[in-house]
Design an enzyme around this catalytic site. Structure first.
Site, PDB file in Angstrom:
ATOM      1  N   LEU A  22       0.818  -1.201   0.000  1.00  0.00           N
ATOM      2  CA  LEU A  22       0.000   0.000   0.000  1.00  0.00           C
ATOM      3  C   LEU A  22       0.855   1.256   0.000  1.00  0.00           C
ATOM      4  O   LEU A  22       2.041   1.210   0.325  1.00  0.00           O
ATOM      5  CB  LEU A  22      -0.963   0.037   1.191  1.00  0.00           C
ATOM      6  CG  LEU A  22      -0.417   0.269   2.601  1.00  0.00           C
ATOM      7  CD1 LEU A  22      -1.580   0.603   3.558  1.00  0.00           C
ATOM      8  CD2 LEU A  22       0.370  -0.897   3.132  1.00  0.00           C
ATOM      9  N   CYS A  23       0.227   2.354  -0.361  1.00  0.00           N
ATOM     10  CA  CYS A  23       0.819   3.690  -0.351  1.00  0.00           C
ATOM     11  C   CYS A  23       2.060   3.737  -1.258  1.00  0.00           C
ATOM     12  O   CYS A  23       1.939   3.569  -2.460  1.00  0.00           O
ATOM     13  CB  CYS A  23       1.117   4.104   1.081  1.00  0.00           C
ATOM     14  SG  CYS A  23       1.266   5.898   1.308  1.00  0.00           S
ATOM     15  N   HIS A  24       3.265   3.935  -0.731  1.00  0.00           N
ATOM     16  CA  HIS A  24       4.478   3.919  -1.547  1.00  0.00           C
ATOM     17  C   HIS A  24       5.098   2.522  -1.651  1.00  0.00           C
ATOM     18  O   HIS A  24       6.062   2.332  -2.395  1.00  0.00           O
ATOM     19  CB  HIS A  24       5.509   4.895  -0.979  1.00  0.00           C
ATOM     20  CG  HIS A  24       5.149   6.333  -1.178  1.00  0.00           C
ATOM     21  ND1 HIS A  24       4.297   6.999  -0.327  1.00  0.00           N
ATOM     22  CD2 HIS A  24       5.514   7.229  -2.124  1.00  0.00           C
ATOM     23  CE1 HIS A  24       4.155   8.260  -0.733  1.00  0.00           C
ATOM     24  NE2 HIS A  24       4.871   8.420  -1.830  1.00  0.00           N
TER      25      HIS A  24
END
Length: 290
Positions: free
Chosen positions: A188-190
């Protein structure tokens, strides 16, 4: 009485490194909170005592160099790591932690929700493994294969995930193993920066044609600079490079969106941590039964 508008938007100096900076007080007031949206687990103990584990690849790097020569003092985001792990471990899955070097996992402790019992309990439980993780190359050599005990690979976010993972041969081999052996990949995210490594040595990324959620580049080139979360522009952008490899990015903002495409589970930001944890527990419990 002061409010967020009185807080500085200047990145805060990190005295441990020359020209290094934490997020500004203003940005932290917008992006962090003492509690998450956690409201319980599903499948508690469903796989307790079984053989199945999750392999988590954490970042062992603290300082991310930006275009202007300033360092962002980063690491893995604690909510993005610990809340999905809470759901997985409560379902009964053990966790092995690995980094590229075997050095300790770095965390963005300024984002730790210290009033959140689920997150803090998981942090205390896994802290010894964060301090003394496995070396990923040794995991690749000794613990992967058709009979491996790992049911999934988990790569948490935080800007630290863009340091080294995308260029790592060991990450490439780990993802190759996961795809070849029908294992789940959760990120998730980066964290999806790690997926870029899957294309190393190939004409085409094996994730080409997949769709996913990832932290939007527009925030890293816009609001995160304007509010002082980042001290400078990133030298490359995760969603941009994924799209160039043929991956479809579904989200343009951060709403807590999650997505499953085949055995790839993704989320857009810290806001997706709880939902991704619930989804991961659902999917992994079913996979363990199979």
């Amino acid at each position: 009485m002061s409010d967020a508008t009185d807080l500085s938007k200047e990145p805060a100096p990190d005295p441990a490194e020359d020209n290094a900076f934490f997020p500004s007080p203003y940005s932290l007031s917008k992006y962090t909170a003492p509690k998450t949206d956690f409201d319980g687990v599903r499948h508690k103990g469903a796989c307790a005592g079984g053989r199945w584990k999750v392999l988590m690849i954490g970042t062992d790097e603290r300082y991310l160099l930006t275009e202007n020569g300033k360092f962002f003092s980063t690491g893995n985001h604690p909510v993005e790591m610990l809340l999905p792990l809470h759901h997985m471990t409560e379902a009964g899955f053990d966790v092995d932690v690995a980094t590229l070097s075997g050095n300790p996992v770095k965390l963005e402790l300024w984002a730790m929700p210290e009033e959140d019992r689920a997150v803090m309990e998981t942090y205390e439980a896994i802290k010894p493994k964060l301090k003394e993780p496995l070396k990923l190359s040794e995991v690749v050599a000794d613990k992967l294969g058709p009979e491996s005990d790992y049911v999934a690979v988990f790569v948490p976010g935080g800007h630290g995930a863009v340091i080294g993972l995308a260029e790592s041969e060991d990450v490439t081999e780990t993802l190759d193993w996961a795809l070849a052996n029908d294992k789940h990949v959760i990120t998730l995210c980066h964290g999806p920066a790690a997926l870029l490594a899957a294309a190393r040595g190939k004409d085409k990324s094996p994730f080409a044609g997949y769709s996913l959620c990832v932290f939007p580049d527009a925030l890293d080139t816009g609001a995160n600079l304007e509010m002082g979360y980042l001290p400078g522009r990133l030298r490359w952008l995760v969603a941009d490079l994924l799209e160039k490899q043929g991956v479809e990015v579904l989200n343009s903002g951060i709403t807590g969106q999650t997505h499953q495409d085949r055995r790839l589970l993704t989320g857009d930001s810290p806001l997706a941590s709880n939902a991704l944890g619930l989804l991961s527990a659902d999917v992994l419990v079913e996979a363990a039964k199979e």
